[in-house]
Scaffold this motif. Structure first.
Motif, PDB file in Angstrom:
ATOM      1  N   GLU A  59       0.669  -1.096  -0.115  1.00  0.00           N
ATOM      2  CA  GLU A  59       0.165  -0.003  -0.068  1.00  0.00           C
ATOM      3  C   GLU A  59       0.796   1.275   0.038  1.00  0.00           C
ATOM      4  OE1 GLU A  59      -3.674   0.041   2.560  1.00  0.00           O
ATOM      5  OE2 GLU A  59      -2.864  -1.717   3.408  1.00  0.00           O
ATOM      6  N   MET A  60       2.034   1.315   0.802  1.00  0.00           N
ATOM      7  CA  MET A  60       2.804   2.434   0.844  1.00  0.00           C
ATOM      8  C   MET A  60       3.531   2.672  -0.381  1.00  0.00           C
ATOM      9  SD  MET A  60       4.797   1.927   4.495  1.00  0.00           S
ATOM     10  CE  MET A  60       3.428   1.971   6.024  1.00  0.00           C
ATOM     11  N   LEU A  61       3.867   1.490  -1.268  1.00  0.00           N
ATOM     12  CA  LEU A  61       4.461   1.699  -2.502  1.00  0.00           C
ATOM     13  C   LEU A  61       3.390   1.944  -3.577  1.00  0.00           C
ATOM     14  CD1 LEU A  61       6.477  -1.719  -2.891  1.00  0.00           C
ATOM     15  CD2 LEU A  61       7.504   0.587  -3.047  1.00  0.00           C
ATOM     16  N   ILE A  62       2.262   1.784  -3.540  1.00  0.00           N
ATOM     17  CA  ILE A  62       1.336   2.269  -4.213  1.00  0.00           C
ATOM     18  C   ILE A  62       1.128   3.735  -4.039  1.00  0.00           C
ATOM     19  CG2 ILE A  62      -1.071   2.212  -4.976  1.00  0.00           C
ATOM     20  CD1 ILE A  62      -1.274  -0.927  -4.121  1.00  0.00           C
ATOM     21  N   ALA A  63       1.044   4.271  -2.786  1.00  0.00           N
ATOM     22  CA  ALA A  63       0.910   5.413  -2.627  1.00  0.00           C
ATOM     23  C   ALA A  63       2.236   6.457  -3.116  1.00  0.00           C
ATOM     24  CB  ALA A  63       0.920   5.821  -1.004  1.00  0.00           C
ATOM     25  N   ALA A  64       3.358   5.663  -3.028  1.00  0.00           N
ATOM     26  CA  ALA A  64       4.455   6.547  -3.588  1.00  0.00           C
ATOM     27  C   ALA A  64       4.277   6.876  -4.924  1.00  0.00           C
ATOM     28  CB  ALA A  64       5.599   5.668  -3.256  1.00  0.00           C
ATOM     29  N   VAL A 105      13.957 -10.139  -1.812  1.00  0.00           N
ATOM     30  CA  VAL A 105      13.926  -8.759  -2.021  1.00  0.00           C
ATOM     31  C   VAL A 105      13.087  -8.182  -0.950  1.00  0.00           C
ATOM     32  CG1 VAL A 105      13.742  -6.440  -3.241  1.00  0.00           C
ATOM     33  CG2 VAL A 105      14.909  -8.728  -4.472  1.00  0.00           C
ATOM     34  N   ASN A 106      13.389  -7.559   0.035  1.00  0.00           N
ATOM     35  CA  ASN A 106      12.501  -7.168   1.103  1.00  0.00           C
ATOM     36  C   ASN A 106      11.766  -5.672   0.525  1.00  0.00           C
ATOM     37  OD1 ASN A 106      11.499  -5.601   3.263  1.00  0.00           O
ATOM     38  ND2 ASN A 106      12.837  -6.923   4.647  1.00  0.00           N
ATOM     39  N   LEU A 107      10.604  -5.938   0.415  1.00  0.00           N
ATOM     40  CA  LEU A 107       9.709  -4.727   0.228  1.00  0.00           C
ATOM     41  C   LEU A 107      10.010  -3.325   0.928  1.00  0.00           C
ATOM     42  CD1 LEU A 107       6.238  -6.229  -0.081  1.00  0.00           C
ATOM     43  CD2 LEU A 107       7.885  -5.997  -1.930  1.00  0.00           C
ATOM     44  N   LYS A 108      10.525  -3.644   2.039  1.00  0.00           N
ATOM     45  CA  LYS A 108      10.991  -2.181   2.669  1.00  0.00           C
ATOM     46  C   LYS A 108      12.144  -1.676   1.860  1.00  0.00           C
ATOM     47  CE  LYS A 108       9.817  -2.846   7.704  1.00  0.00           C
ATOM     48  NZ  LYS A 108      10.402  -3.101   8.958  1.00  0.00           N
ATOM     49  N   THR A 109      13.009  -2.282   1.285  1.00  0.00           N
ATOM     50  CA  THR A 109      13.861  -1.875   0.543  1.00  0.00           C
ATOM     51  C   THR A 109      13.530  -1.257  -0.713  1.00  0.00           C
ATOM     52  OG1 THR A 109      15.470  -3.612   1.153  1.00  0.00           O
ATOM     53  CG2 THR A 109      16.315  -2.550  -0.653  1.00  0.00           C
ATOM     54  N   LEU A 110      12.622  -1.740  -1.219  1.00  0.00           N
ATOM     55  CA  LEU A 110      11.911  -1.061  -2.443  1.00  0.00           C
ATOM     56  C   LEU A 110      11.116   0.217  -2.027  1.00  0.00           C
ATOM     57  CD1 LEU A 110      10.316  -4.281  -4.180  1.00  0.00           C
ATOM     58  CD2 LEU A 110      12.395  -3.187  -4.653  1.00  0.00           C
ATOM     59  N   LEU A 111      10.569   0.198  -0.809  1.00  0.00           N
ATOM     60  CA  LEU A 111       9.846   1.302  -0.426  1.00  0.00           C
ATOM     61  C   LEU A 111      10.943   2.563  -0.150  1.00  0.00           C
ATOM     62  CD1 LEU A 111       7.282   2.681   0.257  1.00  0.00           C
ATOM     63  CD2 LEU A 111       7.695   1.736   2.747  1.00  0.00           C
ATOM     64  N   LYS A 112      11.900   1.997   0.382  1.00  0.00           N
ATOM     65  CA  LYS A 112      13.040   2.948   0.720  1.00  0.00           C
ATOM     66  C   LYS A 112      13.496   3.694  -0.753  1.00  0.00           C
ATOM     67  CE  LYS A 112      14.788   1.506   5.285  1.00  0.00           C
ATOM     68  NZ  LYS A 112      15.799   0.647   5.772  1.00  0.00           N
ATOM     69  N   SER A 113      13.896   2.645  -1.555  1.00  0.00           N
ATOM     70  CA  SER A 113      14.290   3.386  -2.927  1.00  0.00           C
ATOM     71  C   SER A 113      13.152   4.329  -3.593  1.00  0.00           C
ATOM     72  CB  SER A 113      14.771   2.075  -3.800  1.00  0.00           C
ATOM     73  OG  SER A 113      15.690   1.227  -3.266  1.00  0.00           O
ATOM     74  N   ALA A 114      11.840   3.864  -3.687  1.00  0.00           N
ATOM     75  CA  ALA A 114      10.794   4.601  -4.106  1.00  0.00           C
ATOM     76  C   ALA A 114      10.892   6.020  -3.386  1.00  0.00           C
ATOM     77  CB  ALA A 114       9.612   3.987  -3.734  1.00  0.00           C
ATOM     78  N   ARG A 115      10.792   6.111  -2.239  1.00  0.00           N
ATOM     79  CA  ARG A 115      10.825   7.345  -1.484  1.00  0.00           C
ATOM     80  C   ARG A 115      11.771   8.375  -1.746  1.00  0.00           C
ATOM     81  NH1 ARG A 115       8.410   5.148   4.588  1.00  0.00           N
ATOM     82  NH2 ARG A 115       5.995   5.587   3.855  1.00  0.00           N
ATOM     83  N   ALA A 116      13.170   7.441  -1.917  1.00  0.00           N
ATOM     84  CA  ALA A 116      14.433   8.329  -2.327  1.00  0.00           C
ATOM     85  C   ALA A 116      14.174   8.976  -3.551  1.00  0.00           C
ATOM     86  CB  ALA A 116      15.674   7.407  -2.106  1.00  0.00           C
ATOM     87  N   ALA A 117      13.552   8.050  -4.554  1.00  0.00           N
ATOM     88  CA  ALA A 117      13.420   8.544  -5.984  1.00  0.00           C
ATOM     89  C   ALA A 117      12.233   9.690  -5.893  1.00  0.00           C
ATOM     90  CB  ALA A 117      12.880   7.395  -6.970  1.00  0.00           C
TER      91      ALA A 117
END
Length: 401
Positions: free
Chosen positions: A370-375, A389-401
């Motif tokens: 849900e957080m990734l979708i919101a990003a 691959v941890n989804l937290k890692t993807l979320l951090k990358s998405a927020r950094a982007a």
């Protein structure tokens, strides 16, 4: 004028009343509920404890009194006059309002076959009490409708050693809201648990001990339950001349065609930026819409932007769906030790996610999804499908982007 009137004391209407106080409203607030109980939560109705149906209050009488919310229970609104800003109740009382919130929810769809009166509905506390008081070990129940409500009820009844037959007009159960891979897995689990399915079958007649199918088949049953979905309760709005369709039509701010009247919850059809309107039938969206409507009734201008989400517990399996999965979306599957996730991408962007697993095995991953979708960023499909691959890692990358 009479302050604020809320029609409907379910999850949405009750939460809105408290949210109005939180937003700083000091005017009178009147909450109108058709049932003779304190406002209560519906999800626990399908989960009896020690054979008794749970009546779990949303709030207590003291909380209503402390917030100066006048709760009128066991009474409904029979007439809405927008010009005089009045609501007539079924007991003859007339309420006046400055602003009104329609949170009447939805009503169960009724069967139209011969003998339909023999089938019990499953929506309210009284409905649940009637069903479970008759559903004993060794009895047989026919459930008309293979949607989420029917399947959840079937799982509970099987745990009580009740014989269950599900009659569904569609070729597969759970076909409307649940992604096909998870619908198939849940169907298979019910079969393993002994549920008998009659798929693609219509009903000719219901008697006090059987369901006669349209193709001349027969399903014996001590009890018949109709679980064929709900329809928005919008009769009051229609009679008052408000715009309606698949519910009471509202804009992004939950305002109806009358600027002093708002609608939220299961009865409201919300405007889409791409055109048309959509209703969100879920506990979480009812709460989110209640808060948005309350802020806007207090003078705010907040658009409702919550992500659609629902869950279902069947046996030891937990299903969650976030967003609106569509057949045209790219599908990516991630296998877990105790479950499975499916992600849905549109042009590389994650727009929806679903999962099925033992207990709450997939709950944390769906929350991260849900957080990734919101990003609102593109997500690598290969990474989504890789359980290492941890989804937290993807979320951090998405927020950094």
């Amino acid at each position: 004028m009479g302050g604020i009137v809320i029609i409907g004391a379910g999850e949405c209407g009750t939460r809105a009343a408290f949210a109005l106080r939180k937003a700083g409203i000091s005017d009178a607030i009147t909450l109108v509920g058709s049932e003779p109980y304190l406002p209560y939560e519906r999800p626990p109705l399908s989960k009896p404890v020690d054979g008794a149906v749970q009546l779990k209050p949303i709030c207590g009488a003291q909380a209503l009194e402390a917030s100066a919310i006048d709760y009128l229970q066991g009474v409904s609104a029979s007439r809405l006059e927008t010009e005089s800003r009045t609501v007539t109740l079924t007991d003859g009382r007339v309420l006046t309002y400055e602003k009104l919130l329609l949170a009447a929810g939805a009503r169960t769809r009724r069967l139209t076959c011969r003998g339909a009166e023999h089938a019990l509905a499953f929506r309210t506390y009284a409905d649940a009490a009637a069903i479970f008081s008759h559903a004993e070990a060794g009895k047989s129940v026919a459930i008309v409708g293979g949607g989420l409500i029917g399947m959840e009820l079937a799982a509970v009844l099987r745990s009580k050693r009740v014989a269950v037959n599900i009659i569904e007009a569609a070729p597969t159960p759970l076909g409307r809201a649940v992604p096909p891979r998870f619908a198939a897995r849940l169907h298979a689990r019910h079969v393993d648990e002994g549920v008998q399915f009659y798929l693609g079958r219509g009903i000719a007649e219901i008697t006090d001990d059987a369901v006669y199918l349209a193709d001349s088949g027969l399903v014996l049953a001590d009890l018949v339950v109709a679980a064929i979905g709900v329809q928005p309760d919008m009769a009051l709005a229609e009679a008052a001349g408000l715009a309606t369709g698949n519910g009471v039509l509202v804009d992004h701010f939950l305002r109806t065609s009358n600027p002093d009247i708002f609608a939220a919850g299961d009865c409201a059809a919300i405007s889409l930026s791409c055109g048309g309107h959509i209703r969100f039938e879920s506990w979480r969206n009812a709460r989110s819409q209640a808060e948005t409507a309350a802020r806007n009734m207090a003078g705010g201008n907040d658009a409702f932007v919550a992500l659609p989400w629902f869950w279902s517990d069947q046996y030891d399996l937990g299903l969650q769906v976030a967003g609106l999965p569509q057949p045209a979306h790219q599908s990516v599957v991630r296998c877990l030790a105790d479950g499975e996730l499916e992600f849905y991408l549109d042009g590389g962007r994650l727009v929806a996610a679903a999962g099925l697993g033992v207990g709450n095995a997939i709950a944390k991953d769906i929350k991260l999804a849900e957080m990734l979708i919101a990003a609102g960023v593109d997500v690598d499909a290969a990474a989504l499908g890789d359980p290492d691959v941890n989804l937290k890692t993807l979320l951090k990358s998405a927020r950094a982007a």
